[in-house]
Enzyme design. Structure first.
Site, PDB file in Angstrom:
ATOM      1  CB  VAL A 245      39.023  37.168  43.408  1.00  0.00           C
ATOM      2  CG1 VAL A 245      37.824  38.116  43.325  1.00  0.00           C
ATOM      3  CG2 VAL A 245      39.662  37.250  44.791  1.00  0.00           C
TER       4      VAL A 245
ATOM      5  CE1 TYR B  66      49.523  36.979  40.284  1.00  0.00           C
ATOM      6  CE2 TYR B  66      49.580  35.327  42.024  1.00  0.00           C
ATOM      7  CZ  TYR B  66      49.031  36.473  41.472  1.00  0.00           C
ATOM      8  OH  TYR B  66      48.001  37.118  42.119  1.00  0.00           O
TER       9      TYR B  66
ATOM     10  CG  ASP C 234      51.333  51.944  31.881  1.00  0.00           C
ATOM     11  OD1 ASP C 234      51.745  51.092  32.698  1.00  0.00           O
ATOM     12  OD2 ASP C 234      51.387  51.791  30.652  1.00  0.00           O
TER      13      ASP C 234
ATOM     14  CE  LYS D 163      50.294  39.508  43.244  1.00  0.00           C
ATOM     15  NZ  LYS D 163      49.862  40.914  43.234  1.00  0.00           N
TER      16      LYS D 163
ATOM     17  CG  ASN E 161      43.968  46.165  42.592  1.00  0.00           C
ATOM     18  OD1 ASN E 161      43.604  45.152  43.199  1.00  0.00           O
ATOM     19  ND2 ASN E 161      43.633  46.391  41.324  1.00  0.00           N
TER      20      ASN E 161
ATOM     21  CG  PHE F  20      46.783  32.125  31.406  1.00  0.00           C
ATOM     22  CD1 PHE F  20      46.257  31.186  32.285  1.00  0.00           C
ATOM     23  CD2 PHE F  20      46.248  33.412  31.411  1.00  0.00           C
ATOM     24  CE1 PHE F  20      45.202  31.512  33.124  1.00  0.00           C
ATOM     25  CE2 PHE F  20      45.186  33.740  32.255  1.00  0.00           C
ATOM     26  CZ  PHE F  20      44.660  32.792  33.111  1.00  0.00           C
TER      27      PHE F  20
END
Ligand SMILES: NC(=O)c1ccc[n+]([C@@H]2O[C@H](COP(=O)([O-])OP(=O)(O)OC[C@H]3O[C@@H](n4cnc5c(N)ncnc54)[C@H](OP(=O)(O)O)[C@@H]3O)[C@@H](O)[C@H]2O)c1
Length: 243
Positions: free
Chosen positions: A198, A165, A61, A169, A88, A94
């Site tokens: 993806v 998000y 984790d 990144k 990864n 949301f």
């Protein structure tokens, strides 16, 4: 280094990570399939072992320092080194959105998982990557984290505002740049890779690329040979992405 690599893929029980684990194992690597949930992790590993691949579930984790250090200790005890680390793990919340309206809780959780967790795993595993002949670190990033694309009105990413998000990144990309410099005199290389848009749970299964296709560039960067190795770059299947 040929096919006896030891690889760890974090968050590999599904999605792109699962396909990266599969494709690395198909090259002959021993793959440690990192997952936080034992049931999901063991199930994913067994799907690959049934196919004859050398894959083991590793409890990890990335938000839990004890879990990270236990995983690192297990890799050290069993293999004495790590050749490939694929960072990864990533989430999309949301409740994220425009800077003026995104849920702060969503932003905090996203930064914690996508950036701090990635940094913590990397720090814990660097000593084992230094024991490799040619360590490879691949950070799963996103073009959404590109400051250049976010700031370019002609870019399709210009209006894609998700402050949590995208900032997470961009922070992962900063890790790539700074770590590449820190490791300049070592045999370890580190790169950021965008897998594309993806079809996974993260995108609500709306992506246009399948995970098996999306895994190819991260796998390529994980397998860079000493002749073709590059470091501190941000790439996707089409080539270089502007920072
Ligand atoms: N999908 C896209 O369009 C896209 C585009 C650009 C970049 N990416 C990046 O690609 C990477 C993989 O994304 P994906 O689309 O494959 O997502 P996904 O299908 O939602 O898979 C994410 C994986 O991360 C795991 N995870 C989340 N938090 C974790 C934690 N704290 N510890 C351990 N594992 C954790 C999840 O495990 P559980 O099953 O336990 O939740 C799952 O295995 C992410 O970094 C993402 O940001 C994706």
């Amino acid at each position: 280094m040929t096919n006896n690599r030891i690889a760890l893929v974090t968050g590999a029980n599904k999605g792109i990570g699962f396909e990266i684990a599969r494709q690395l194992a198909e090259t002959g690597a021993k793959v440690l399939l990192g997952a936080r949930d034992p049931g999901r992790g063991q199930n994913a590993a067994s799907i690959l072992t049934v196919d004859g691949l050398d894959v083991s579930y590793l409890s990890l984790d990335t938000l839990d320092e004890n879990s990270i250090h236990t995983a690192a200790a297990r890799i050290e005890a069993e293999y004495g080194r790590l050749d490939i680390l694929v960072n990864n793990v990533g989430i999309w919340d949301f409740r994220d959105g425009i800077p003026g309206g995104a849920s702060l809780d969503a932003v905090r959780t996203t930064m914690e998982t996508n950036f701090i967790g990635t940094l913590a795993v990397t720090q814990a595993l660097l000593p084992l990557l230094h024991k490799s002949e040619a360590g490879r670190i691949v950070n799963l990033s996103s073009t959404l984290g590109s400051l250049a694309c976010n700031g370019d009105p002609s870019s399709p990413y210009y209006s894609a505002q998700n402050i949590g998000y995208n900032a997470s990144k961009a922070a992962v990309n900063m890790l790539t740049v700074e770590l590449a410099e820190e490791l300049r005199d070592s045999s370890i290389v580190v790169n950021s890779v965008c897998p594309g848009f993806v079809k996974t749970d993260l995108s609500g299964q709306t992506g246009t690329t399948l995970p098996a296709q999306a895994a190819k560039m991260p796998v390529r960067c994980a397998l860079l040979g000493s002749q073709d190795a590059f470091s501190g770059r941000f790439v996707d299947a089409a080539g270089e992405i502007p920072w």
